[in-house]
Design a protein around this motif. Sequence first.
Motif, PDB file in Angstrom:
ATOM      1  N   PRO A   7      44.800 -64.779 -56.626  1.00 18.00           N
ATOM      2  CA  PRO A   7      44.006 -65.285 -55.493  1.00 18.00           C
ATOM      3  C   PRO A   7      44.819 -65.316 -54.202  1.00 18.00           C
ATOM      4  O   PRO A   7      44.262 -65.196 -53.112  1.00 18.00           O
ATOM      5  N   THR A   8      46.131 -65.445 -54.300  1.00 19.56           N
ATOM      6  CA  THR A   8      46.981 -65.450 -53.107  1.00 19.56           C
ATOM      7  C   THR A   8      46.878 -64.128 -52.359  1.00 19.56           C
ATOM      8  O   THR A   8      46.704 -64.096 -51.137  1.00 19.56           O
ATOM      9  N   VAL A   9      46.983 -63.028 -53.103  1.00 19.41           N
ATOM     10  CA  VAL A   9      46.929 -61.698 -52.483  1.00 19.41           C
ATOM     11  C   VAL A   9      45.522 -61.397 -51.999  1.00 19.41           C
ATOM     12  O   VAL A   9      45.321 -60.837 -50.914  1.00 19.41           O
ATOM     13  N   ARG A  10      44.502 -61.780 -52.791  1.00 25.39           N
ATOM     14  CA  ARG A  10      43.116 -61.517 -52.385  1.00 25.39           C
ATOM     15  C   ARG A  10      42.764 -62.295 -51.108  1.00 25.39           C
ATOM     16  O   ARG A  10      42.039 -61.793 -50.251  1.00 25.39           O
ATOM     17  N   ARG A  11      43.282 -63.504 -50.977  1.00 29.15           N
ATOM     18  CA  ARG A  11      43.004 -64.301 -49.776  1.00 29.15           C
ATOM     19  C   ARG A  11      43.654 -63.668 -48.548  1.00 29.15           C
ATOM     20  O   ARG A  11      43.051 -63.615 -47.466  1.00 29.15           O
ATOM     21  N   ARG A  12      44.858 -63.160 -48.715  1.00 27.63           N
ATOM     22  CA  ARG A  12      45.498 -62.479 -47.591  1.00 27.63           C
ATOM     23  C   ARG A  12      44.729 -61.222 -47.199  1.00 27.63           C
ATOM     24  O   ARG A  12      44.547 -60.922 -46.012  1.00 27.63           O
ATOM     25  N   ARG A  13      44.251 -60.479 -48.213  1.00 29.74           N
ATOM     26  CA  ARG A  13      43.479 -59.267 -47.931  1.00 29.74           C
ATOM     27  C   ARG A  13      42.179 -59.609 -47.212  1.00 29.74           C
ATOM     28  O   ARG A  13      41.779 -58.918 -46.271  1.00 29.74           O
ATOM     29  N   LEU A  14      41.533 -60.685 -47.643  1.00 33.39           N
ATOM     30  CA  LEU A  14      40.287 -61.108 -47.002  1.00 33.39           C
ATOM     31  C   LEU A  14      40.525 -61.453 -45.539  1.00 33.39           C
ATOM     32  O   LEU A  14      39.742 -61.058 -44.658  1.00 33.39           O
ATOM     33  N   SER A  15      41.593 -62.178 -45.246  1.00 35.31           N
ATOM     34  CA  SER A  15      41.903 -62.545 -43.865  1.00 35.31           C
ATOM     35  C   SER A  15      42.099 -61.301 -43.006  1.00 35.31           C
ATOM     36  O   SER A  15      41.581 -61.211 -41.883  1.00 35.31           O
ATOM     37  N   ALA A  16      42.836 -60.337 -43.527  1.00 36.00           N
ATOM     38  CA  ALA A  16      43.104 -59.111 -42.768  1.00 36.00           C
ATOM     39  C   ALA A  16      41.824 -58.317 -42.537  1.00 36.00           C
ATOM     40  O   ALA A  16      41.610 -57.758 -41.450  1.00 36.00           O
ATOM     41  N   GLU A  71      27.588 -52.875 -48.546  1.00 34.48           N
ATOM     42  CA  GLU A  71      28.700 -52.658 -49.479  1.00 34.48           C
ATOM     43  C   GLU A  71      29.939 -53.430 -49.037  1.00 34.48           C
ATOM     44  O   GLU A  71      30.599 -54.095 -49.848  1.00 34.48           O
ATOM     45  N   VAL A  72      30.251 -53.353 -47.750  1.00 31.66           N
ATOM     46  CA  VAL A  72      31.413 -54.076 -47.228  1.00 31.66           C
ATOM     47  C   VAL A  72      31.184 -55.581 -47.334  1.00 31.66           C
ATOM     48  O   VAL A  72      32.085 -56.332 -47.731  1.00 31.66           O
ATOM     49  N   ARG A  73      29.973 -56.013 -47.007  1.00 32.67           N
ATOM     50  CA  ARG A  73      29.644 -57.437 -47.060  1.00 32.67           C
ATOM     51  C   ARG A  73      29.838 -57.985 -48.473  1.00 32.67           C
ATOM     52  O   ARG A  73      30.444 -59.044 -48.661  1.00 32.67           O
ATOM     53  N   GLU A  74      29.348 -57.280 -49.468  1.00 32.88           N
ATOM     54  CA  GLU A  74      29.481 -57.744 -50.847  1.00 32.88           C
ATOM     55  C   GLU A  74      30.930 -57.696 -51.307  1.00 32.88           C
ATOM     56  O   GLU A  74      31.374 -58.540 -52.093  1.00 32.88           O
ATOM     57  N   GLY A  75      31.672 -56.701 -50.815  1.00 31.68           N
ATOM     58  CA  GLY A  75      33.092 -56.643 -51.144  1.00 31.68           C
ATOM     59  C   GLY A  75      33.848 -57.842 -50.602  1.00 31.68           C
ATOM     60  O   GLY A  75      34.716 -58.416 -51.283  1.00 31.68           O
ATOM     61  N   LEU A  76      33.519 -58.254 -49.388  1.00 28.56           N
ATOM     62  CA  LEU A  76      34.160 -59.426 -48.795  1.00 28.56           C
ATOM     63  C   LEU A  76      33.789 -60.706 -49.538  1.00 28.56           C
ATOM     64  O   LEU A  76      34.636 -61.581 -49.754  1.00 28.56           O
ATOM     65  N   VAL A  77      32.540 -60.820 -49.933  1.00 26.86           N
ATOM     66  CA  VAL A  77      32.112 -62.004 -50.684  1.00 26.86           C
ATOM     67  C   VAL A  77      32.846 -62.063 -52.034  1.00 26.86           C
ATOM     68  O   VAL A  77      33.263 -63.137 -52.485  1.00 26.86           O
ATOM     69  N   THR A  78      33.014 -60.907 -52.662  1.00 26.80           N
ATOM     70  CA  THR A  78      33.767 -60.866 -53.917  1.00 26.80           C
ATOM     71  C   THR A  78      35.209 -61.317 -53.701  1.00 26.80           C
ATOM     72  O   THR A  78      35.755 -62.091 -54.492  1.00 26.80           O
ATOM     73  N   LEU A  79      35.836 -60.847 -52.619  1.00 25.14           N
ATOM     74  CA  LEU A  79      37.189 -61.287 -52.297  1.00 25.14           C
ATOM     75  C   LEU A  79      37.239 -62.796 -52.088  1.00 25.14           C
ATOM     76  O   LEU A  79      38.186 -63.461 -52.527  1.00 25.14           O
ATOM     77  N   ALA A  80      36.222 -63.335 -51.421  1.00 23.04           N
ATOM     78  CA  ALA A  80      36.184 -64.776 -51.180  1.00 23.04           C
ATOM     79  C   ALA A  80      36.119 -65.537 -52.506  1.00 23.04           C
ATOM     80  O   ALA A  80      36.817 -66.545 -52.683  1.00 23.04           O
ATOM     81  N   ARG A  81      35.301 -65.049 -53.418  1.00 22.99           N
ATOM     82  CA  ARG A  81      35.194 -65.717 -54.724  1.00 22.99           C
ATOM     83  C   ARG A  81      36.504 -65.618 -55.502  1.00 22.99           C
ATOM     84  O   ARG A  81      36.943 -66.582 -56.130  1.00 22.99           O
ATOM     85  N   GLN A  82      37.131 -64.446 -55.471  1.00 24.70           N
ATOM     86  CA  GLN A  82      38.411 -64.285 -56.158  1.00 24.70           C
ATOM     87  C   GLN A  82      39.482 -65.172 -55.531  1.00 24.70           C
ATOM     88  O   GLN A  82      40.362 -65.686 -56.230  1.00 24.70           O
ATOM     89  N   SER A  83      39.401 -65.350 -54.212  1.00 22.03           N
ATOM     90  CA  SER A  83      40.384 -66.169 -53.496  1.00 22.03           C
ATOM     91  C   SER A  83      40.283 -67.647 -53.860  1.00 22.03           C
ATOM     92  O   SER A  83      41.236 -68.402 -53.674  1.00 22.03           O
ATOM     93  N   ARG A  84      39.126 -68.066 -54.352  1.00 18.73           N
ATOM     94  CA  ARG A  84      38.915 -69.460 -54.696  1.00 18.73           C
ATOM     95  C   ARG A  84      39.389 -69.792 -56.104  1.00 18.73           C
ATOM     96  O   ARG A  84      39.473 -70.967 -56.475  1.00 18.73           O
ATOM     97  N   GLU A  85      39.696 -68.780 -56.883  1.00 17.69           N
ATOM     98  CA  GLU A  85      40.165 -69.027 -58.241  1.00 17.69           C
ATOM     99  C   GLU A  85      41.554 -69.663 -58.202  1.00 17.69           C
ATOM    100  O   GLU A  85      42.269 -69.578 -57.201  1.00 17.69           O
ATOM    101  N   LYS A  86      41.934 -70.256 -59.292  1.00 16.33           N
ATOM    102  CA  LYS A  86      43.261 -70.864 -59.393  1.00 16.33           C
ATOM    103  C   LYS A  86      44.134 -70.031 -60.324  1.00 16.33           C
ATOM    104  O   LYS A  86      43.740 -69.720 -61.447  1.00 16.33           O
ATOM    105  N   GLY A  87      45.317 -69.670 -59.831  1.00 13.19           N
ATOM    106  CA  GLY A  87      46.271 -68.971 -60.676  1.00 13.19           C
ATOM    107  C   GLY A  87      46.917 -69.926 -61.655  1.00 13.19           C
ATOM    108  O   GLY A  87      46.832 -71.155 -61.503  1.00 13.19           O
ATOM    109  N   TRP A  88      47.586 -69.377 -62.674  1.00  6.70           N
ATOM    110  CA  TRP A  88      48.229 -70.229 -63.682  1.00  6.70           C
ATOM    111  C   TRP A  88      49.221 -71.197 -63.030  1.00  6.70           C
ATOM    112  O   TRP A  88      49.446 -72.311 -63.514  1.00  6.70           O
ATOM    113  N   TRP A  89      49.812 -70.771 -61.904  1.00 10.02           N
ATOM    114  CA  TRP A  89      50.838 -71.569 -61.246  1.00 10.02           C
ATOM    115  C   TRP A  89      50.284 -72.836 -60.606  1.00 10.02           C
ATOM    116  O   TRP A  89      51.060 -73.717 -60.222  1.00 10.02           O
TER     117      TRP A  89
END
Length: 284
Positions: A7-16, A71-89
């Motif tokens: 989620p750390t990397v996906r959140r950075r990608r979403l911001s960019a 397509e882009v809109r749904e891709g961004l929403v997917t990134l947002a959802r992935q960014s909200r997940e919690k990593g094992w750390w």
Amino acid sequence: MADRHSPTVRRRRLSAELKRLREEANMTAEQVGDRLDWSRGRLTNMELNKWKRPDPVIVRALADLYGASEEVREGLVTLARQSREKGWWARYGDVFTDSYVGFEAEASVISTYQSMVIHGLLQTREYAAASDRAVHAKDASATERAAEARMERQEIMDRDDAPRLWAVIDESVLLRPAGGRDVMRAQIEKLIQISEEANTIKVQVLPLEVGLHPGIAGAFTILDFPNPVDPSVVYIENRTDGLYLEEPPEVETYRDAWDDIRVMALHPEASATRMRDLLRTHYE
């Protein structure tokens, strides 16, 4: 541990991506704030990746405002959802004080020069505990948590899509006592075993006799990612938090230093021989 996904990397990608879309729409942050009735700094914080749990509804609203395709809109929403997940750390919030492990979790190549300690992905549990005690000398429970977290962190090297790890270790690290003779012996033996058996790990020793070299400024790690839209990151650790360098000129400066350091270091076979010599002369 799950396949590479952070989620750390996906959140950075979403911001960019949100910043890129705004610029392509020829809109300023102030104009977006006015249209959505937001405070002046809200969008800026999003684009600077100063957010923790992106809201898919807000992301969709921004995509609509910028005129993004479905397509882009749904891709961004997917990134947002992935960014909200919690990593094992996330379970070790008391141990990991910055975002490094989140970036490491999705890296495809990890290139690291270490001048003070063995890299965390290569440590034995006993060495991990010893190195943490140097920081938390009066907190045994914190040391145990740190060692536990480091062992779980190493599980990324057992994945089918494990990153390629290339570590150059200053010889002084192998001479610096950590936890006693038995701990150091076991740690060096592990490095030798890894260097000879692991297909995705390369270990080199930078011998003392090379003298001054491009790594004298201190340890650093370069993280490269499998998706080309995720730029490389240079990580420099300090006592309270880490420094992240992402601008291409900064990354290239450290990549040049890395190339020089690894060329100056002993090649892996000679490094294994040097480590065996150290075992015989210092840790028998």
